[in-house]
Design an enzyme around this catalytic site. Sequence first.
Site, PDB file in Angstrom:
ATOM      1  N   ASP A   1     -21.013 -26.389  -5.093  1.00 62.44           N
ATOM      2  CA  ASP A   1     -20.513 -25.154  -4.473  1.00 62.44           C
ATOM      3  C   ASP A   1     -19.190 -25.436  -3.771  1.00 62.44           C
ATOM      4  O   ASP A   1     -19.111 -26.278  -2.881  1.00 62.44           O
ATOM      5  CB  ASP A   1     -21.526 -24.623  -3.462  1.00 62.44           C
ATOM      6  CG  ASP A   1     -21.027 -23.365  -2.769  1.00 62.44           C
ATOM      7  OD1 ASP A   1     -21.338 -22.266  -3.258  1.00 62.44           O
ATOM      8  OD2 ASP A   1     -20.319 -23.475  -1.741  1.00 62.44           O
TER       9      ASP A   1
ATOM     10  N   TYR B   1     -11.539 -23.505   0.532  1.00 66.55           N
ATOM     11  CA  TYR B   1     -11.820 -24.879   0.951  1.00 66.55           C
ATOM     12  C   TYR B   1     -10.679 -25.839   0.626  1.00 66.55           C
ATOM     13  O   TYR B   1     -10.620 -26.940   1.171  1.00 66.55           O
ATOM     14  CB  TYR B   1     -13.102 -25.404   0.296  1.00 66.55           C
ATOM     15  CG  TYR B   1     -14.360 -24.667   0.629  1.00 66.55           C
ATOM     16  CD1 TYR B   1     -14.404 -23.705   1.641  1.00 66.55           C
ATOM     17  CD2 TYR B   1     -15.536 -24.913  -0.079  1.00 66.55           C
ATOM     18  CE1 TYR B   1     -15.568 -23.014   1.938  1.00 66.55           C
ATOM     19  CE2 TYR B   1     -16.716 -24.236   0.213  1.00 66.55           C
ATOM     20  CZ  TYR B   1     -16.725 -23.290   1.212  1.00 66.55           C
ATOM     21  OH  TYR B   1     -17.896 -22.611   1.491  1.00 66.55           O
TER      22      TYR B   1
ATOM     23  N   LYS C   1     -15.544 -19.319  -4.852  1.00 66.49           N
ATOM     24  CA  LYS C   1     -15.527 -18.039  -4.149  1.00 66.49           C
ATOM     25  C   LYS C   1     -14.106 -17.499  -4.020  1.00 66.49           C
ATOM     26  O   LYS C   1     -13.145 -18.271  -3.904  1.00 66.49           O
ATOM     27  CB  LYS C   1     -16.137 -18.187  -2.741  1.00 66.49           C
ATOM     28  CG  LYS C   1     -17.492 -18.860  -2.725  1.00 66.49           C
ATOM     29  CD  LYS C   1     -18.009 -19.026  -1.300  1.00 66.49           C
ATOM     30  CE  LYS C   1     -19.154 -20.007  -1.245  1.00 66.49           C
ATOM     31  NZ  LYS C   1     -18.704 -21.417  -1.416  1.00 66.49           N
TER      32      LYS C   1
ATOM     33  N   HIS D   1     -16.226 -14.177  -0.980  1.00 63.61           N
ATOM     34  CA  HIS D   1     -16.515 -15.102   0.122  1.00 63.61           C
ATOM     35  C   HIS D   1     -16.959 -14.399   1.395  1.00 63.61           C
ATOM     36  O   HIS D   1     -17.783 -14.926   2.149  1.00 63.61           O
ATOM     37  CB  HIS D   1     -15.271 -15.943   0.406  1.00 63.61           C
ATOM     38  CG  HIS D   1     -15.564 -17.251   1.061  1.00 63.61           C
ATOM     39  ND1 HIS D   1     -14.821 -18.376   0.837  1.00 63.61           N
ATOM     40  CD2 HIS D   1     -16.524 -17.631   1.937  1.00 63.61           C
ATOM     41  CE1 HIS D   1     -15.309 -19.388   1.530  1.00 63.61           C
ATOM     42  NE2 HIS D   1     -16.328 -18.957   2.220  1.00 63.61           N
TER      43      HIS D   1
END
Length: 295
Positions: free
Chosen positions: A47, A52, A77, A110
């Site tokens: 994931d 990120y 996401k 997200h």
Amino acid sequence: MTGKTPLLYLNNGVEMPALGIGVYQSAPEETAAAVETALRGGYRLIDTAAAYGNEEQVGEGIRRSGVHRGEVFVTTKLWLSDYGYISALKACETSLDKLGLEYLDLYLLHQPAPLEPEPWIAAYKAAEKLLADGRVRAIGVSNHTAGILNTLMEQTDIVPAVNQVELHPYFVQNQLREVHQKFGITTQAWSPIGGITRYWAQAPNGGRSALEEPAVLELAEKYGKTAAQVVLRWHLERGVCAIPKSVKAHRIAENFDVFDFTLTPDEVAAIDALDTGLRSGPDPEVIKLDTFGTR
């Protein structure tokens, strides 16, 4: 899809491993090694997210692992700054390019943006298009409350396959899980071991750790497991997909060593009883497109 992990079946028939590894706050220089270690150790769910900043390293770790792409379930996401129909389509292609993949197994919005619904709804409609075009195998959301989910589903065609939410022994989300069950939405837990109560300064449960609770420690002693393994097993018993994060090889292995014991219903209930009903992360109801700044 093979591996040691039990499978959950999404509402469109896609199989998703019940336990994976997350890479939130994993530094790019550590992410590839963590993903490679996880996959070599039996994990089959990874994931990540555009926000990120480590999608390229996730892709590198997958390739380095030697595990066939078809055996790996990859989630990423869409960030709020890319909400809107055309921008969401482009952002997905950017994520695919960074990951070095031809398709995603799961694509999530997200965050909700209930105070600015038009771009948020348009982004989900773009996800529906990506699903129809075969660029993704399943679509879903993250951090959506029951009310926000209803708003989304009233204006779109496809029920989310997954809702990834804050869920740990201090915030068990039973009411939301009941809504998920009604619509066939799979619950996925971020911060499944409750790390957010330790690193989020504003957390209502700040300073507390579920891993130090007597109810958890007693079960760890009984089964010869760590407190973290007991909590991860608790998620599995409840039918929740958990995605603990670590970049340390021994922790990655420890988090995956949870398939050789089970908890009784009474033991699950004992951990359920730790619930405070208090969310530690951001309140989804007040999120706007600029709440977190740009990624």
